[in-house]
Design a protein around this motif. Structure first.
Motif, mmCIF file in Angstrom:
data_model
loop_
_atom_site.group_PDB
_atom_site.id
_atom_site.type_symbol
_atom_site.label_atom_id
_atom_site.label_comp_id
_atom_site.label_asym_id
_atom_site.label_seq_id
_atom_site.Cartn_x
_atom_site.Cartn_y
_atom_site.Cartn_z
ATOM 1 N N VAL A 91 0.859 -1.168 0.000
ATOM 2 C CA VAL A 91 0.000 0.000 0.000
ATOM 3 C C VAL A 91 0.906 1.232 0.000
ATOM 4 N N GLU A 92 0.450 2.304 -0.651
ATOM 5 C CA GLU A 92 1.238 3.533 -0.657
ATOM 6 C C GLU A 92 1.391 4.050 0.773
ATOM 7 N N LYS A 93 2.624 4.438 1.119
ATOM 8 C CA LYS A 93 2.888 5.007 2.437
ATOM 9 C C LYS A 93 4.188 5.795 2.359
ATOM 10 N N GLU A 94 4.039 7.123 2.376
ATOM 11 C CA GLU A 94 5.218 7.996 2.294
ATOM 12 C C GLU A 94 6.195 7.679 3.416
ATOM 13 N N GLY A 95 7.470 7.690 3.075
ATOM 14 C CA GLY A 95 8.517 7.478 4.056
ATOM 15 C C GLY A 95 8.800 6.021 4.357
ATOM 16 N N SER A 96 8.036 5.105 3.795
ATOM 17 C CA SER A 96 8.255 3.676 4.018
ATOM 18 C C SER A 96 8.824 3.038 2.755
ATOM 19 N N SER A 97 9.297 1.834 2.925
ATOM 20 C CA SER A 97 9.768 1.089 1.756
ATOM 21 C C SER A 97 9.642 -0.406 2.011
ATOM 22 N N VAL A 98 9.640 -1.140 0.921
ATOM 23 C CA VAL A 98 9.564 -2.599 0.948
ATOM 24 C C VAL A 98 10.722 -3.118 0.118
ATOM 25 N N PHE A 99 11.424 -4.096 0.668
ATOM 26 C CA PHE A 99 12.512 -4.729 -0.070
ATOM 27 C C PHE A 99 12.002 -5.987 -0.759
ATOM 28 N N GLY A 100 12.648 -6.307 -1.850
ATOM 29 C CA GLY A 100 12.332 -7.514 -2.602
ATOM 30 C C GLY A 100 13.442 -7.775 -3.593
ATOM 31 N N ARG A 101 13.114 -8.520 -4.619
ATOM 32 C CA ARG A 101 14.074 -8.770 -5.692
ATOM 33 C C ARG A 101 13.464 -8.299 -7.001
ATOM 34 N N LEU A 102 14.309 -7.737 -7.837
ATOM 35 C CA LEU A 102 13.919 -7.279 -9.157
ATOM 36 C C LEU A 102 14.360 -8.328 -10.169
ATOM 37 N N PHE A 103 13.393 -8.826 -10.930
ATOM 38 C CA PHE A 103 13.650 -9.857 -11.931
ATOM 39 C C PHE A 103 13.340 -9.307 -13.320
ATOM 40 N N GLU A 104 14.122 -9.713 -14.288
ATOM 41 C CA GLU A 104 13.795 -9.426 -15.683
ATOM 42 C C GLU A 104 13.178 -10.692 -16.268
ATOM 43 N N ILE A 105 11.906 -10.598 -16.613
ATOM 44 C CA ILE A 105 11.133 -11.757 -17.071
ATOM 45 C C ILE A 105 10.849 -11.612 -18.564
ATOM 46 N N GLY A 132 11.872 -16.603 2.704
ATOM 47 C CA GLY A 132 12.181 -16.123 1.359
ATOM 48 C C GLY A 132 12.983 -14.838 1.375
ATOM 49 N N ALA A 133 12.637 -13.919 2.282
ATOM 50 C CA ALA A 133 13.364 -12.648 2.388
ATOM 51 C C ALA A 133 14.813 -12.896 2.792
ATOM 52 N N ARG A 134 15.005 -13.771 3.744
ATOM 53 C CA ARG A 134 16.365 -14.073 4.207
ATOM 54 C C ARG A 134 17.163 -14.770 3.091
ATOM 55 N N ALA A 135 16.555 -15.757 2.462
ATOM 56 C CA ALA A 135 17.244 -16.497 1.387
ATOM 57 C C ALA A 135 17.530 -15.597 0.186
ATOM 58 N N SER A 136 16.737 -14.545 0.011
ATOM 59 C CA SER A 136 16.919 -13.623 -1.110
ATOM 60 C C SER A 136 17.965 -12.561 -0.834
ATOM 61 N N GLY A 137 18.524 -12.574 0.373
ATOM 62 C CA GLY A 137 19.564 -11.611 0.699
ATOM 63 C C GLY A 137 19.043 -10.220 0.998
ATOM 64 N N PRO A 156 17.998 -7.050 3.294
ATOM 65 C CA PRO A 156 18.688 -6.553 4.485
ATOM 66 C C PRO A 156 18.128 -7.192 5.763
ATOM 67 N N GLU A 157 19.014 -7.628 6.632
ATOM 68 C CA GLU A 157 18.595 -8.342 7.839
ATOM 69 C C GLU A 157 17.670 -7.503 8.714
ATOM 70 N N GLU A 158 17.899 -6.205 8.774
ATOM 71 C CA GLU A 158 17.022 -5.331 9.563
ATOM 72 C C GLU A 158 15.587 -5.387 9.026
ATOM 73 N N TYR A 159 15.461 -5.421 7.709
ATOM 74 C CA TYR A 159 14.145 -5.522 7.087
ATOM 75 C C TYR A 159 13.524 -6.887 7.387
ATOM 76 N N THR A 161 6.869 -7.920 12.870
ATOM 77 C CA THR A 161 6.257 -6.724 13.449
ATOM 78 C C THR A 161 5.297 -6.084 12.452
ATOM 79 N N LYS A 162 5.675 -6.043 11.172
ATOM 80 C CA LYS A 162 4.802 -5.475 10.142
ATOM 81 C C LYS A 162 3.495 -6.261 10.059
ATOM 82 N N ALA A 163 3.565 -7.543 10.362
ATOM 83 C CA ALA A 163 2.375 -8.399 10.274
ATOM 84 C C ALA A 163 1.420 -8.171 11.441
#
Length: 174
Positions: free
Chosen positions: A79-93, A155-160, A162-165, A171-173
């Motif tokens: 969801v849009e939320k100024e000042g926040s961010s979500v980490f993931g992986r960027l794939f070229e499909i 999945g987040a950990r295996a994807s590398g 950031p550990e803080e994220y 907590t986000k859940a």
């Protein structure tokens, strides 16, 4: 194989463009083991996600807004939320494989819709497609799926990511 396989394969067969699309994955799809099981169950053994690269989507945050029968509780969208961010992986499909990604993410069944996010990779900005809960399916009722949360963290950990994220995900859940 499920009922959507032939629809997905027909969509693949109609794609003539040899281009590709950037896909930002932030959810349970990052759990490679779960993804491979899904691919096997749906007869997509010929497809696997590429390695991808860690990316950060700015101006969004996780929201557990999709009640999933399969996961036994709510799972994450963004969801849009100024000042926040979500980490993931960027794939070229490859475009030819995009219908498979759409199937995995729930577009085929009306669970999700595509959205465009700004993502950063090593200080460089890209526009990428991500998937969010379809407006008609959004709900904050019911519990968050513990099994999904475990897969999300794994999945987040295996994807590398950031550990803080990764550590912030439970907590986000809540």
């Amino acid at each position: 194989m499920d009922a959507h396989y032939s629809k997905v394969m027909q969509a693949r067969d109609q794609i003539q463009d040899g281009g590709s699309k950037l896909y930002f994955a932030y959810s349970g799809v990052l759990d490679r083991q779960a993804f491979e099981i899904w691919a096997e169950e749906h007869s997509y053994q010929f497809f696997s996600l590429p390695e991808g690269i860690v990316a950060e989507a700015k101006g969004v945050d996780l929201i557990f807004d999709f009640p999933s029968r399969w996961w036994g509780g709510r799972v994450a969208g963004v969801v849009e939320k100024e000042g926040s961010s979500v980490f993931g992986r960027l794939f070229e499909i490859p475009l030819k494989d995009w219908p498979i990604v759409q199937h995995k993410e729930g577009v085929v069944t009306g669970m999700s819709v595509e959205t465009t996010l700004r993502v950063l990779v090593n200080g460089q900005e890209f526009e990428a497609t991500a998937f969010v809960t379809a407006p008609s399916r959004r709900s904050l009722d019911g519990p968050i799926s513990e099994r999904y949360l475990e897969a999300l963290v794994r999945g987040a950990r295996a994807s590398g990511l950031p550990e803080e994220y990764v550590a912030s995900l439970p907590t986000k859940a809540r």
